[in-house]
Design a protein around this motif. Structure first.
Motif, PDB file in Angstrom:
ATOM      1  N   GLY A  67       0.817  -1.208   0.000  1.00  0.00           N
ATOM      2  CA  GLY A  67       0.000   0.000   0.000  1.00  0.00           C
ATOM      3  C   GLY A  67       0.849   1.255   0.000  1.00  0.00           C
ATOM      4  N   MET A  68       1.938   1.256   0.790  1.00  0.00           N
ATOM      5  CA  MET A  68       2.841   2.414   0.789  1.00  0.00           C
ATOM      6  C   MET A  68       3.426   2.645  -0.602  1.00  0.00           C
ATOM      7  SD  MET A  68       4.934   2.178   4.393  1.00  0.00           S
ATOM      8  CE  MET A  68       5.722   3.758   4.077  1.00  0.00           C
ATOM      9  N   ALA A  69       3.801   1.547  -1.261  1.00  0.00           N
ATOM     10  CA  ALA A  69       4.379   1.688  -2.597  1.00  0.00           C
ATOM     11  C   ALA A  69       3.382   2.313  -3.559  1.00  0.00           C
ATOM     12  CB  ALA A  69       4.824   0.314  -3.109  1.00  0.00           C
ATOM     13  N   ALA A 104       1.699   7.955   1.522  1.00  0.00           N
ATOM     14  CA  ALA A 104       2.187   6.580   1.618  1.00  0.00           C
ATOM     15  C   ALA A 104       1.672   5.894   2.877  1.00  0.00           C
ATOM     16  CB  ALA A 104       3.716   6.559   1.592  1.00  0.00           C
ATOM     17  N   LEU A 105       1.706   6.593   4.015  1.00  0.00           N
ATOM     18  CA  LEU A 105       1.237   5.996   5.266  1.00  0.00           C
ATOM     19  C   LEU A 105      -0.255   5.722   5.226  1.00  0.00           C
ATOM     20  CD1 LEU A 105       3.234   7.988   7.991  1.00  0.00           C
ATOM     21  CD2 LEU A 105       3.737   5.750   7.003  1.00  0.00           C
ATOM     22  N   ARG A 106      -1.027   6.611   4.642  1.00  0.00           N
ATOM     23  CA  ARG A 106      -2.472   6.393   4.550  1.00  0.00           C
ATOM     24  C   ARG A 106      -2.778   5.221   3.620  1.00  0.00           C
ATOM     25  NH1 ARG A 106      -5.867   6.695   7.838  1.00  0.00           N
ATOM     26  NH2 ARG A 106      -5.444   8.903   8.248  1.00  0.00           N
ATOM     27  N   SER A 107      -2.083   5.172   2.491  1.00  0.00           N
ATOM     28  CA  SER A 107      -2.306   4.078   1.556  1.00  0.00           C
ATOM     29  C   SER A 107      -1.898   2.743   2.168  1.00  0.00           C
ATOM     30  CB  SER A 107      -1.527   4.329   0.262  1.00  0.00           C
ATOM     31  OG  SER A 107      -1.765   3.304  -0.667  1.00  0.00           O
ATOM     32  N   GLY A 108      -0.806   2.736   2.934  1.00  0.00           N
ATOM     33  CA  GLY A 108      -0.376   1.514   3.602  1.00  0.00           C
ATOM     34  C   GLY A 108      -1.385   1.042   4.626  1.00  0.00           C
ATOM     35  N   ALA A 109      -1.887   1.971   5.445  1.00  0.00           N
ATOM     36  CA  ALA A 109      -2.878   1.607   6.460  1.00  0.00           C
ATOM     37  C   ALA A 109      -4.157   1.085   5.817  1.00  0.00           C
ATOM     38  CB  ALA A 109      -3.176   2.813   7.351  1.00  0.00           C
ATOM     39  N   SER A 110      -4.596   1.750   4.747  1.00  0.00           N
ATOM     40  CA  SER A 110      -5.828   1.322   4.070  1.00  0.00           C
ATOM     41  C   SER A 110      -5.675  -0.064   3.469  1.00  0.00           C
ATOM     42  CB  SER A 110      -6.196   2.329   2.978  1.00  0.00           C
ATOM     43  OG  SER A 110      -6.460   3.611   3.540  1.00  0.00           O
ATOM     44  N   ALA A 111      -4.516  -0.326   2.865  1.00  0.00           N
ATOM     45  CA  ALA A 111      -4.282  -1.639   2.267  1.00  0.00           C
ATOM     46  C   ALA A 111      -4.252  -2.731   3.331  1.00  0.00           C
ATOM     47  CB  ALA A 111      -2.969  -1.636   1.489  1.00  0.00           C
ATOM     48  N   ALA A 112      -3.633  -2.436   4.481  1.00  0.00           N
ATOM     49  CA  ALA A 112      -3.570  -3.429   5.556  1.00  0.00           C
ATOM     50  C   ALA A 112      -4.961  -3.741   6.092  1.00  0.00           C
ATOM     51  CB  ALA A 112      -2.663  -2.919   6.674  1.00  0.00           C
ATOM     52  N   THR A 126      -4.342  -0.540  14.116  1.00  0.00           N
ATOM     53  CA  THR A 126      -4.615   0.694  14.849  1.00  0.00           C
ATOM     54  C   THR A 126      -3.395   1.614  14.837  1.00  0.00           C
ATOM     55  OG1 THR A 126      -6.094  -0.555  16.300  1.00  0.00           O
ATOM     56  CG2 THR A 126      -5.389   1.611  17.067  1.00  0.00           C
ATOM     57  N   VAL A 127      -2.214   1.032  15.024  1.00  0.00           N
ATOM     58  CA  VAL A 127      -0.975   1.817  14.995  1.00  0.00           C
ATOM     59  C   VAL A 127      -0.771   2.425  13.617  1.00  0.00           C
ATOM     60  CG1 VAL A 127       1.541   1.658  15.171  1.00  0.00           C
ATOM     61  CG2 VAL A 127       0.097   0.463  16.834  1.00  0.00           C
ATOM     62  N   ALA A 128      -1.045   1.678  12.577  1.00  0.00           N
ATOM     63  CA  ALA A 128      -0.879   2.183  11.215  1.00  0.00           C
ATOM     64  C   ALA A 128      -1.797   3.363  10.954  1.00  0.00           C
ATOM     65  CB  ALA A 128      -1.155   1.063  10.205  1.00  0.00           C
ATOM     66  N   ALA A 129      -3.051   3.244  11.387  1.00  0.00           N
ATOM     67  CA  ALA A 129      -4.006   4.331  11.170  1.00  0.00           C
ATOM     68  C   ALA A 129      -3.609   5.580  11.954  1.00  0.00           C
ATOM     69  CB  ALA A 129      -5.404   3.872  11.579  1.00  0.00           C
TER      70      ALA A 129
END
Length: 537
Positions: A67-69, A104-112, A126-129
C-alpha cells in the motif's frame, strides 16, 4: 515481540515473522551500489515481502508495504504531472514528510485494513491508522504510533488480561520510528514498556460455551477449533476468484488475510481443516509454497490464559510415549502401517467415533497423531480427538484426505521430535502429496466429467472425477499424467485387490520413460474400493 505475542494466537512468533518478512523485503534492494528512487525501492520491497511473508503479522506487513508503494507512486505521478509544484519541505516530494509520506502511510494503512477479513482494533492496524492520521495533520507519526501502541491494551481484552501491548503494533512502531529517523526527524527517546501502565482495564467477556463458534465464523452447530495456520501464494489473473476465495475461507476459520494483486496473492488463515483451506486455493487458481503450521491449543498455551477465566482441571496423562493411529481401506495397507509402527483401524469401522476413540486409547500413549485418510472422516476424527483430549491424551488430527497422504505423513513421523514439530512435519508431508484414484462405477451417475454408466472406469484427481473410460490401464495412465503435469519427485502406487495384472509395471514404465527424474514405489494395498490409489509428492 515474541515474548508478548498473545493475539490472535499465543504462538510466540510475531517478532520472528515480522523480522523475516522485512529481511526478505530488504534483500530485494540492489546491492551493487545502484540507488533506486523511493518509489522503486518500495515497489521492490513490497513484492519481496509478499513472496516471503511469514505468519499473520508478516502478511499484514507485506500488504502495508504494498500500500505504501502504491501511495508513493501516486504522489510521484501527481508531482510529475504538476512539474514539481508540490515538492515537500525537504525539496523532494518523494521523500519529504509534507509530500509523499502522508499519502504513503495512509495508503499503507488502508491496504492493511482491506487485507484483513475482520479487522480488530488494538493491533498493528490501529498503529498504522494513528501514524497516518498524524502525518496528514502535520504531526509526528512516530510519536502517534507510540501513543497508539500504549493504548492497545485498552482496546483489546486479550492484551489487557496479559498486561502487554500488541506485539504486531510494537513491530510496526519500530519500523515507523526507523522511517521517521531516516527522514532526519526527531524520534521518541523512551518507548513504552511491554506492560502498558495505566491502560484502561477491559472486562473479561462472558465465557463462550465449549465448542462454540466465534461470531461470524462457521455454522452455529459446528465446533470451531483452529489447529492449523495455513499460508500459500496464489497465482490467478481473476480478481473475482480472489473474492470467491475470501468468501470460502472466511467461514472455515479466523485470522484471514489476503493481500497482493496483479496476478499474485498471499493467503493466510487459521483453520481446523488445513486440507479444506488448500482445496479452496486450488479452486481459485494455482497455490504454491504451501505452509501448514500446527497452532498451540488452549491447553498448550496456558501461559496466556486469562486470569479471570477458570483453569481447566489437571488430568492424569496416559501411560506415556507417542503413537500414530491410521484409518486404512485394505489389509495390505494395514500391514504396511503396522510395519511402520502405527495402530490401524479399518475404514468401515472408523465412521464410529467410539471406534476411533477406542483405537486411540488402545495405544496406551500420552500423545497420539490420528490419520483419518478420508475427507468424510475428518468430522468424526475431530470429535474423537476432542474426547481423547478430555481423557488426558494429547491428540492431534493430521488432515489426510487419502491413504497415500497418510503414507506420506507416516514416512516422516519421528517420535523423538517434540509433538508439535512432529504434527507439523506430518501435516506438511500430507499437504504436499496430490492424490488420485482409479475405480469402477457401480451404477449410472452424474460426475464432474459427465455421465458414467455401471462398469465404466473412473479416474479421480483430488476427489473429483476427471476421466471416464473403459480400460483401467489407459485411465490410470491418463490420471497419472495429469497429476505429474504439475511436477513431482515421487509417485506412490497402491494396487487394489481387483486391479488387472501388470498394471503397476505398466505405470512404472510410463513414469520411467515420460518423467525421468521421478521415482516410483509400489505397494500391494489389496483394497477393494479402488483398483488403484495414486500419490504424487
Amino acid at each position: 515481540m515474541d515474548a508478548i505475542n498473545v493475539f490472535p494466537v499465543a504462538d510466540g512468533d510475531t517478532g520472528t515473522n515480522l523480522c523475516l518478512t522485512f529481511e526478505a523485503a530488504v534483500a530485494a534492494l540492489p546491492a551493487n551500489g545502484a540507488e533506486p528512487t523511493a518509489a522503486e525501492a518500495l515497489r521492490a520491497m513490497a513484492r519481496a515481502a509478499l513472496l516471503g511473508a511469514r505468519g499473520n503479522s508478516g502478511t499484514i506487513l507485506a500488504e502495508y508495504l504494498r500500500g505504501m508503494a502504491h501511495g508513493l507512486a501516486d504522489e510521484v505521478d501527481e508531482v510529475d504531472g504538476a512539474d514539481g509544484a508540490d515538492e515537500g519541505e525537504h525539496g523532494d516530494a518523494a521523500g519529504g514528510p509534507s509530500g509523499a509520506l502522508p499519502r504513503a502511510l495512509r495508503s499503507g494503512a488502508s491496504a492493511a485494513y482491506a487485507a484483513v477479513a475482520h479487522p480488530v482494533e488494538g493491533t498493528m492496524l490501529t498503529v498504522a491508522a494513528a501514524a497516518a492520521d498524524a502525518a496528514e495533520a502535520g504531526g509526528d507519526p512516530a510519536v502517534a504510533a507510540y501513543e497508539a501502541l500504549a493504548a492497545t491494551p485498552g482496546r483489546l481484552a486479550a492484551l489487557a488480561r496479559a498486561g502487554v501491548v500488541d506485539a504486531g503494533g510494537l513491530g510496526l512502531t519500530a519500523l515507523l520510528t526507523a522511517l521517521w529517523a531516516a527522514l532526519g526527524e526527531r524520534v521518541p527517546q523512551e518507548p513504552p514498556a511491554g506492560t502498558a501502565a495505566g491502560a484502561s482495564p477491559v472486562p473479561c467477556p462472558a465465557p463462550r460455551p465449549a465448542g462454540a463458534v466465534p461470531p461470524g465464523h462457521g455454522s452455529p452447530q459446528a465446533p470451531f477449533h483452529p489447529e492449523f495456520e495455513v499460508m500459500y501464494l496464489l497465482e490467478t489473473g481473476d480478481p473475482k476468484a480472489v473474492d470467491a476465495l475470501r468468501d470460502r475461507l472466511d467461514p472455515l476459520g479466523d485470522s484471514l488475510v489476503i493481500g497482493g494483486g496483479e496476478g499474485l496473492w498471499s493467503v493466510h488463515v487459521h483453520v481446523a481443516d488445513a486440507g479444506a483451506a488448500v482445496e479452496a486455493g486450488l479452486a481459485a487458481g494455482h497455490p504454491y509454497r504451501i505452509r501448514i503450521t500446527h497452532l498451540p491449543s488452549a491447553q498448550e498455551g496456558t501461559e496466556s490464559a486469562a486470569p479471570c477465566e477458570a483453569a481447566e482441571p489437571v488430568r492424569e496423562p496416559a501411560a506415556g510415549g507417542r503413537a500414530v493411529v491410521a484409518v486404512v481401506p485394505g489389509e495390505g495397507l494395514a500391514a504396511l502401517c503396522r510395519q511402520a509402527g502405527a495402530g490401524v483401524l479399518p475404514a468401515a469401522e472408523a465412521v464410529q467415533q467410539d471406534a476411533l476413540l477406542a483405537a486411540v486409547r488402545a495405544t496406551g500413549a500420552a500423545e497420539v497423531a490420528l490419520l483419518p485418510n478420508g475427507t468424510e472422516l475428518h468430522p468424526v476424527a475431530a470429535r474423537a480427538a476432542e474426547a481423547a483430549r478430555a481423557a488426558g491424551i494429547r491428540c492431534a488430527v493430521i488432515p489426510t484426505r487419502a491413504a497415500v497422504q497418510g503414507l506420506a505423513a507416516l514416512a516422516v513421523h519421528q517420535p523423538e521430535r517434540r509433538f508439535d514439530e512432529d504434527v507439523v512435519t506430518m501435516t506438511s508431508a500430507a499437504g504436499a502429496t496430490r492424490y488420485g484414484e482409479v475405480t469402477v462405477a457401480e451404477r449410472q451417475s452424474w460426475t464432474t466429467a459427465g455421465v458414467c454408466q455401471a462398469g465404466d472406469v473412473l479416474g479421480l484427481v483430488e476427489g473429483d472425477v476427471a476421466l471416464i473410460g473403459s480400460e483401467t490401464a489407459q485411465v490410470a495412465t491418463d490420471v497419472l499424467g495429469r497429476m505429474l503435469a504439475a511436477g513431482g519427485e515421487l509417485v506412490t502406487l497402491v494396487v487394489g485387490a481387483e486391479a488387472p495384472a501388470g498394471l503397476a509395471a505398466a505405470l512404472e514404465q510410463y513414469v520411467r520413460t515420460s518423467h525421468l527424474a521421478v521415482d516410483t514405489v509400489v505397494y500391494e494395498g489389496r483394497q477393494r474400493e479402488a483398483q488403484l490409489l495414486i500419490g504424487v509428492e
